[in-house]
Design an enzyme around this catalytic site. Structure first.
Site, PDB file in Angstrom:
ATOM      1  N   GLU A 241       0.642  -1.078   0.176  1.00  0.00           N
ATOM      2  CA  GLU A 241      -0.120   0.143  -0.350  1.00  0.00           C
ATOM      3  C   GLU A 241       1.305   1.271   0.771  1.00  0.00           C
ATOM      4  OE1 GLU A 241      -2.723  -0.510  -0.747  1.00  0.00           O
ATOM      5  OE2 GLU A 241      -2.552  -2.916   0.445  1.00  0.00           O
ATOM      6  N   TYR A 242       0.312   2.268  -0.613  1.00  0.00           N
ATOM      7  CA  TYR A 242       0.849   3.951  -0.790  1.00  0.00           C
ATOM      8  C   TYR A 242       0.968   4.252   0.894  1.00  0.00           C
ATOM      9  CZ  TYR A 242      -3.135   5.970   0.214  1.00  0.00           C
ATOM     10  OH  TYR A 242      -3.869   7.062   0.335  1.00  0.00           O
TER      11      TYR A 242
ATOM     12  N   GLU B  41       0.047  -0.159  -4.729  1.00  0.00           N
ATOM     13  CA  GLU B  41      -0.899   0.351  -4.652  1.00  0.00           C
ATOM     14  C   GLU B  41      -1.329   1.710  -4.973  1.00  0.00           C
ATOM     15  OE1 GLU B  41      -4.122   2.128  -2.955  1.00  0.00           O
ATOM     16  OE2 GLU B  41      -2.482   1.191  -1.284  1.00  0.00           O
TER      17      GLU B  41
ATOM     18  N   GLU C 241      -6.004   5.375  -5.543  1.00  0.00           N
ATOM     19  CA  GLU C 241      -6.550   7.017  -6.335  1.00  0.00           C
ATOM     20  C   GLU C 241      -7.192   6.965  -6.926  1.00  0.00           C
ATOM     21  OE1 GLU C 241      -2.430   7.518  -5.751  1.00  0.00           O
ATOM     22  OE2 GLU C 241      -3.810   6.330  -5.053  1.00  0.00           O
TER      23      GLU C 241
ATOM     24  N   SER D  34      -1.225  10.881  -2.260  1.00  0.00           N
ATOM     25  CA  SER D  34      -2.302  10.277  -3.207  1.00  0.00           C
ATOM     26  C   SER D  34      -2.950  11.406  -3.468  1.00  0.00           C
ATOM     27  CB  SER D  34      -3.473   9.308  -2.402  1.00  0.00           C
ATOM     28  OG  SER D  34      -3.520   9.840  -1.281  1.00  0.00           O
ATOM     29  N   ARG D  35      -2.368  12.279  -2.976  1.00  0.00           N
ATOM     30  CA  ARG D  35      -2.715  13.847  -3.881  1.00  0.00           C
ATOM     31  C   ARG D  35      -1.571  14.330  -4.558  1.00  0.00           C
ATOM     32  NH1 ARG D  35      -5.457  11.999   0.809  1.00  0.00           N
ATOM     33  NH2 ARG D  35      -4.014  12.969   2.379  1.00  0.00           N
TER      34      ARG D  35
END
Length: 296
Positions: free
Chosen positions: A97-98, A124, A127, A171-172
């Site tokens: 996962e990130y 991953e 998003e 993720s942003r």
């Protein structure tokens, strides 16, 4: 992935929080990609025995087992690097996962290790599989950006477990890089009131065409999880996100991508582009952290 699998990859899930629980559910359900995977068990620091008939196994057994060929790393971000290194060294493929690490240099090092071992290392990014991102991608294509901003609000996160805000919020940053290409850092500040569990990170970025993008992460008690965005183009503006539907099975979609990599269905060009984007975002996150730390 439509053909009947000739073999199944044995999988262990490390960490059984929200993401790990969803991963276990997807692995146990009859999906196209799950047909190529066989859930062996899960690893947790807590003594849980079993979850929905899935057996807990020790980290040592997961690393040494010939049956385990794949590790899903779903633990806290601060532990990702160590787990990835151990499983790659043990000759396992890794889905994480990130963010994969809390350091750009560590990520480069782990990718070299994966290449040396001939194993898939997949970070991953659910998003990018969301309906909102698909909508944005269509909206910005072919348009000339003048300026933009993305504000994210949420409740507090423990930095010791999830990393500096530029990493926990990567993720942003990935959205912005995926929409507008590689970015450079202009400035970054961090306002903190630890006694109130409040923080606000403000980042000024620039596209290759010198167009300004502002990214703000604001976290504190009572702040609802929300995204506010504003993009101005020569041809008009996009202010905030319309309701574009429910995000369904985004972790499963990510698993589908991972299985395609296991089966060698991604081209070298596609893999290199993805790796370049991930490393660029981690590099930016680290630069932002350095800027903020230098001001303390």
């Amino acid at each position: 992935m439509t053909a009947e699998p000739e073999r199944k990859f044995g999988v262990v899930v490390v960490g059984v929080g929200r993401a790990g629980s969803v991963r276990i559910r997807d692995l146990r359900n009859p999906h196209a990609s799950s047909a190529f995977l066989n859930l062996i068990g899960f690893v947790s620091r807590r003594e849980l025995g079993n979850i929905d008939e899935v057996q807990q196994i020790s980290l040592e057994d997961a690393l040494s087992s010939q049956e385990v060929e794949v590790a899903y790393i779903c633990s806290e971000s601060s532990s990702h690097e160590d787990y990835i290194r151990q499983f790659l060294n043990a000759g396992k493929h890794v889905l994480v996962e990130y963010p994969m690490t809390l350091s750009w240099a560590a990520a480069q090092d782990l990718w070299k290790l994966a290449e040396q071992k001939g194993k898939v290392l997949h970070e991953e990014h659910v998003e990018l599989l969301m309906e909102e991102f698909a909508f944005l991608k269509k909206e910005v294509v072919g348009k000339d950006l003048l300026k933009g901003s993305l504000l994210f609000t949420a409740s507090p996160l423990e930095e010791e477990r999830f990393g500096f805000p530029a990493f926990s919020g990567i993720s942003r940053l990935t959205w912005l890089v995926s929409l507008f290409g590689e970015l450079s850092l202009v400035s970054a500040t961090l306002e903190e009131r630890k006694e109130d569990q409040y923080m606000k990170m403000s980042v000024c970025l620039e596209t290759e065409n010198k167009r300004p993008l502002t990214w703000i992460e604001e976290k504190g008690p009572g702040l609802k999880r929300n995204r506010h965005l504003s993009f101005h183009f020569k041809s008009g503006s996009l202010e905030n996100m319309p309701n574009v539907g429910v995000n369904k099975n985004i972790f499963l979609k990510d698993q589908n991508i991972f299985v395609q990599k296991l089966l060698g269905q991604f081209s070298d060009k596609e893999l290199a582009a993805e790796k370049g984007r991930i490393l660029h975002c981690l590099w930016l996150a680290e630069e932002i952290q350095k800027h903020c730390s230098a001001q303390k």
